[in-house]
Enzyme design. Structure first.
Site, PDB file in Angstrom:
ATOM      1  N   ARG A 232       0.842  -1.189   0.000  1.00  0.00           N
ATOM      2  CA  ARG A 232       0.000   0.000   0.000  1.00  0.00           C
ATOM      3  C   ARG A 232       0.882   1.245   0.000  1.00  0.00           C
ATOM      4  O   ARG A 232       1.902   1.308   0.694  1.00  0.00           O
ATOM      5  CB  ARG A 232      -0.922   0.029   1.225  1.00  0.00           C
ATOM      6  CG  ARG A 232      -2.121  -0.920   1.126  1.00  0.00           C
ATOM      7  CD  ARG A 232      -3.088  -0.477   0.046  1.00  0.00           C
ATOM      8  NE  ARG A 232      -4.254  -1.332  -0.096  1.00  0.00           N
ATOM      9  CZ  ARG A 232      -4.359  -2.336  -0.939  1.00  0.00           C
ATOM     10  NH1 ARG A 232      -3.317  -2.668  -1.692  1.00  0.00           N
ATOM     11  NH2 ARG A 232      -5.474  -3.029  -1.035  1.00  0.00           N
ATOM     12  N   ASP A 256       4.908  -0.435  -6.909  1.00  0.00           N
ATOM     13  CA  ASP A 256       3.671  -0.770  -7.620  1.00  0.00           C
ATOM     14  C   ASP A 256       2.505   0.032  -7.062  1.00  0.00           C
ATOM     15  O   ASP A 256       1.439   0.078  -7.672  1.00  0.00           O
ATOM     16  CB  ASP A 256       3.389  -2.272  -7.507  1.00  0.00           C
ATOM     17  CG  ASP A 256       2.202  -2.696  -8.337  1.00  0.00           C
ATOM     18  OD1 ASP A 256       2.212  -2.420  -9.557  1.00  0.00           O
ATOM     19  OD2 ASP A 256       1.258  -3.293  -7.786  1.00  0.00           O
ATOM     20  N   GLU A 261      -2.754   7.536  -5.265  1.00  0.00           N
ATOM     21  CA  GLU A 261      -2.884   6.939  -6.597  1.00  0.00           C
ATOM     22  C   GLU A 261      -4.339   6.821  -7.046  1.00  0.00           C
ATOM     23  O   GLU A 261      -4.622   6.630  -8.223  1.00  0.00           O
ATOM     24  CB  GLU A 261      -2.254   5.547  -6.616  1.00  0.00           C
ATOM     25  CG  GLU A 261      -3.013   4.530  -5.786  1.00  0.00           C
ATOM     26  CD  GLU A 261      -2.378   3.150  -5.798  1.00  0.00           C
ATOM     27  OE1 GLU A 261      -3.100   2.179  -6.014  1.00  0.00           O
ATOM     28  OE2 GLU A 261      -1.155   3.059  -5.582  1.00  0.00           O
ATOM     29  N   HIS A 293      -0.100  -0.340  -9.903  1.00  0.00           N
ATOM     30  CA  HIS A 293      -0.866  -1.224  -9.019  1.00  0.00           C
ATOM     31  C   HIS A 293      -1.333  -2.474  -9.773  1.00  0.00           C
ATOM     32  O   HIS A 293      -2.518  -2.830  -9.772  1.00  0.00           O
ATOM     33  CB  HIS A 293      -2.071  -0.487  -8.432  1.00  0.00           C
ATOM     34  CG  HIS A 293      -2.519  -1.050  -7.105  1.00  0.00           C
ATOM     35  ND1 HIS A 293      -3.018  -0.251  -6.102  1.00  0.00           N
ATOM     36  CD2 HIS A 293      -2.545  -2.318  -6.625  1.00  0.00           C
ATOM     37  CE1 HIS A 293      -3.339  -1.009  -5.063  1.00  0.00           C
ATOM     38  NE2 HIS A 293      -3.056  -2.265  -5.361  1.00  0.00           N
ATOM     39  N   ALA A 295       0.535  -5.579  -9.539  1.00  0.00           N
ATOM     40  CA  ALA A 295       1.213  -6.773  -9.025  1.00  0.00           C
ATOM     41  C   ALA A 295       0.260  -7.964  -8.900  1.00  0.00           C
ATOM     42  O   ALA A 295       0.643  -9.109  -9.115  1.00  0.00           O
ATOM     43  CB  ALA A 295       1.865  -6.478  -7.683  1.00  0.00           C
TER      44      ALA A 295
END
Length: 327
Positions: A232, A256, A261, A293, A295
């Site tokens: 996070r 990531d 975001e 984001h 992954a």
């Protein structure tokens, strides 16, 4: 039984929603729209809704309550995008959805290797037919110490897969696992961040973990430390990270996730202005890898997310014990 699905991604979720709605005999209402005060009324007549990482704040929860929603399932492991206190106040239950830990674990290891071998710089040069070796000499993982913060399902999977690389592995978690001790050494948080050449984050977003990586903790780290975050964005103080990169304290970062975001990732911003200066600054550094984001994003993980969200809703509707219920 009926479930209303928001944030429906037709290209990658359609087959799985078709499969599991038939398998579990569920009728779905479907919308590609994000939950808002206005779109909450689409769920009228449905006890359960399934969402992803869209912000579910107090006004939206109140709109869901008015629509008759009793349970919200997020098709993600994290649920910090949902105002749990307000949901509890309104009597709306909340659940998450687990998925294959290998998706994120292997991605984190990939980012570690890419950072150590300076792949971003190599590929950027190669795009312009610059194939020189100066400045791209990497480091070998078996010679280094990796610190894993958080040894839940994903962190444990990282350790399991990393153990084949021959590197020393340190671990930190409030709740230690005997199985992890076979392949990693549990140490204090301060010892981990001061002795690790690479630090990979796999902790949840909580008030206690907010800015776990900050100016003070970065100063305790080794020079040229590599930081990887597939958990996070709130775990890292972005401004402190930027300062440490510019000062040369941090050798590389692979992110990531990043603070603020929301409303940026998963959208096309080509020819648009992005309102996140820190993201744009980090993107410009040759030793920083940014991915949006993604992954988690594998076929198995998406299948698990859809199925477990549906299963969680069914368990709620049937009044049975629900392993995914978080509030």
């Amino acid at each position: 039984m009926k479930i209303f699905v928001y944030n429906y991604r037709k290209d990658d979720e359609e087959a799985f929603f078709d499969l599991f709605s038939n398998q579990y005999d569920v009728t779905l209402g479907i919308s590609e729209k994000t939950p808002t005060v206005k779109t909450a009324m689409l769920a009228k007549g449905y006890d359960c809704v399934s969402v992803i990482t869209s912000k579910i704040d107090a006004p939206i929860l109140e709109a869901f309550k008015e629509a008759g929603v009793k349970f919200i399932s997020t098709r993600t492991i994290g649920y910090d995008h949902i105002d749990l206190e307000k949901a509890k106040e309104l009597g709306i239950k909340v659940g998450n959805a687990t998925y294959s830990p290998s998706s994120v674990a292997d991605y984190a290891i990939m980012l570690i290797l890419m950072s150590l071998r300076k792949i971003k710089l190599i590929m950027n040069r190669a795009a312009y037919q610059n194939f020189k070796l100066d400045g791209v000499r990497g480091r070998e993982l078996p010679k280094l110490t990796v610190g894993v913060i958080g040894t839940g399902k994903i962190g444990s999977c990282v350790i399991e897969h990393l153990s084949g690389f021959g590197c020393k592995i340190l671990a930190y978690d409030l709740y230690e696992s005997e199985k992890i001790k076979e392949k990693a050494s549990y140490v204090s948080f301060n010892q981990l961040i001061s002795e690790s050449d690479i630090i990979t984050l796999h902790a949840p977003s909580t008030n206690e973990n907010h800015h776990l990586i900050n100016e003070k903790t970065i100063k305790m780290m080794k020079n040229q430390v590599v930081i990887v975050n597939t958990a996070r964005g709130s775990l890292i103080d972005t401004n402190a990270l930027i300062e440490a990169i510019e000062q040369g304290k941090i050798g590389a970062a692979a992110l990531d996730v990043i603070e603020n975001e929301t409303h940026i990732y998963y959208k096309d911003y080509n020819e648009k202005i992005i309102n996140n200066r820190e993201l744009l600054l980090l993107k410009s550094y040759p030793n920083v890898i940014l991915t949006p984001h993604t992954a988690f994003y594998t076929d198995q993980a998406v299948s698990d997310m859809v199925e477990n969200s549906i299963r969680s809703c069914l368990l709620f509707l049937e009044g049975k014990e629900n392993p995914w219920e978080v509030a």
